[in-house]
Each structure stands twice: as C-alpha cells, then as structure tokens.
Write an enzyme that holds these catalytic residues in place. Structure first.
Site, PDB file in Angstrom:
ATOM      1  CE1 TYR A 191      -5.146   2.063  -5.176  1.00  0.00           C
ATOM      2  CE2 TYR A 191      -3.724   3.998  -5.163  1.00  0.00           C
ATOM      3  CZ  TYR A 191      -3.965   2.682  -4.802  1.00  0.00           C
ATOM      4  OH  TYR A 191      -3.021   1.981  -4.078  1.00  0.00           O
ATOM      5  CB  CYS A 197      -0.913  -0.014   1.224  1.00  0.00           C
ATOM      6  SG  CYS A 197      -1.805   1.525   1.499  1.00  0.00           S
TER       7      CYS A 197
END
Length: 328
Positions: free
Chosen positions: A194, A62
């Site tokens: 994203y 992440c």
C-alpha cells in the site's frame, strides 16, 4: 473512500502526507472476546465467547478482512459466527451493502445500505474511517473490534470451549519469536504494498518498494530451508503473510507498481503460497473476482479508466512440494 466527521460522511482522500507517503489510520475499536467475558488486553469486558452471538462484516477483497475469514474457517466457526459481505466497489459512499455483485450479501442483520451505518449505530457522532473487518456483538449491538490482528487472536482461542477445536496458531512457546517476524512483514509487505501503491511521489514510492522486495528476498531464503515461517509448525505469521501473497501477482504487481519480481518468480514462496491456498477450507475464502474488481475499479486515482486485467492465469492447485522440508 471517505470518512465520518461528527457523524457526517465526507467523500475525500487523505491517506498520504505532505511528502507523498501513505499513512494508515489506527483502528478505533479494541475490545476482546474472551472465554468468560473478562477484559482482554485492551478495551472493556463483557464479550464472552458464545455461539451465534457475534457477526463479521467483511470484504472479500480486503486482505485484513480476509485474515478473519481464514481463521473462522480454520477454527470451525462458520456455524456460530455469521458473515455479511460488502460490495467490492468502494466509491463515493465507501463500503456499501449493494447486492448487485455475486457474493455480496447485503447487511444480514439490519438491512442497512452502507457499512458506515453500522459504525453510526455505535456512535451517531463518530469521526474516523469506516473499515473492514468489523466484529459485531448482536446482543449488545456494538462493535467488539475492527482490528484484524486482534480479531484473529480471539478466533484462535476464545471459542475453543464452544467448538472443541483446539488448533493453535499462536502457540505460547513461539510468541516471542513470532512478533518480530509479524512486525517486519506487516511494515514492509502487508502494508508495504500500500505504501508503494498509494505513494504520490517518486521518493515515497522507492522508499516503500525497496524494503518490500528486501523482505520478500528474506522470506524466500527463510522458506528455502523451512516449511513455514517459524519452522515445521504453521502459525498466524503464515496466514498474515498469505493474504498479501495471494493478491500480489493479481493486483499489487501491476496496480501498485510492485513489479521488480512476481511471487511466481520466487520458487519457495510460490510453492508455500500454493500449499496455504490448498489448506482445507482456505481456497473457499479467496474470491479473485472481488479482489480484482475492488482494486482496479475503486482506485480511479491510479487506474482512471477502470480497466480490469484479464490475467494472470495461475495454477494454485499445482503440487506444492513443501512437504519435503523438515523442521529448521
């Protein structure tokens, strides 16, 4: 890829709206560690900077959690803030503490099976996303914060009196100038990849990928005449950008269809990325095996066969040449 609803886990995907646009959930824990435990800009007080009191739950994959690992290394906090690393695969149970992948540690504090169990220790009836990073208070057994942008600012200065490390990546004289840079890069680059990758309509994808490359072009121009984003001094703005850049050619270019250009196609950005990777302690926070396994294996709505690419081969230790640049 689920969420908690009234304390119950639901395996469902609802990150995009009716127009196919990706929408990020707002983090819910916003307390602050301060030198004396006084309240910070948000949340409640009672979290003084003390050695061995706090623990980080992270994913090596992440980029948001990666920020906190970088600041933990930069500020010499490895011996006073522990870390538990989740498994890189985020499947029907979300983040898990399975140990069957090199580097996945399990839950070092409670030996719980799922990251959601850490959230449920705080609120058994919680509703919301279960995300990393989590900054945990072992004494009060609660979450201090799960907002990475705020955690790195705590790590930047709250423990200076404990460690004696006064390196400052959010200097007061640059804060006003840093904010618009952070804001643009977050919206169009950090979150922009994203928004492109998880878009479920052509229109939503193009509305994301256009500004992404406009900002990368702007960054390339900016870095052609200055060593770091803010001039000759490295700041949090650089580290916030780095965690996206280091993943870009490995994941976002292919998996998220951000393929107009690669980072290696930008001479200034590519040299800058190598310099930051070579910064003392930073390379040890980068785990490409976790990064690639997470994205290509977890997102079966994008990559249904879960095939993980073998490349690209990038020489991140090549000379970066950035030291030739003077202050802007």
């Amino acid at each position: 890829m689920g969420l908690l609803v009234d304390g119950q886990w639901h395996d469902r995907w609802d990150y995009t709206n009716e127009h196919g646009k990706f929408e990020r959930w707002v983090t819910g824990f916003r307390n602050w560690i301060t030198p004396d435990g006084s309240p910070g800009p948000s949340g409640e007080g009672g979290f003084p900077a003390e050695a061995n009191r706090y623990h980080l739950y992270v994913s090596y994959a992440c980029p948001w959690a990666h920020r906190t690992l970088i600041f933990r290394a930069l500020k010499g906090l490895e011996d006073i803030i522990g870390v538990s690393v989740v498994h890189p695969e985020m499947l029907s149970d979300g983040w898990t503490f399975d140990r069957d992948f090199a580097g996945a540690t399990g839950d070092d504090l409670y030996d719980l099976p799922f990251l959601r169990d850490i959230y449920l220790k705080v609120d058994p009836g919680m509703s919301g996303r279960v995300t990393v990073p989590v900054l945990w208070d072992k004494q009060r057994e609660t979450i201090v914060s799960n907002e990475s942008a705020e955690i790195i600012r705590m790590l930047n200065s709250a423990f200076d009196g404990v460690t004696g490390n006064h390196d400052d990546y959010w200097p007061e004289e640059l804060r006003e100038a840093i904010e618009p840079v952070n804001e643009r890069i977050y919206d169009t680059v950090n979150n922009g990849v994203y928004k492109a990758g998880f878009a479920t309509s052509q229109k939503a994808y193009e509305e994301a990928v256009g500004p992404l490359f406009e900002t990368l072009d702007w960054i390339e121009e900016r870095l052609s005449s200055r060593r770091y984003l803010m001039g000759d001094r490295i700041t949090e703005a650089d580290w916030r950008l780095f965690t996206t850049l280091i993943r870009f050619d490995q994941v976002y270019e292919c998996h998220f269809k951000c393929n107009k250009r690669r980072i290696v196609d930008y001479p200034s950005i590519w040299g800058y990325t190598r310099e930051l990777y070579q910064w003392p302690g930073v390379a040890d926070t980068v785990h490409f095996d976790h990064i690639k396994r997470h994205y290509y294996y977890s997102h079966d709505m994008i990559n249904p066969e879960r095939i993980i690419p073998v490349g690209p081969d990038l020489d991140l230790m090549a000379p970066h040449g950035r030291d030739r640049l003077a202050a802007a």
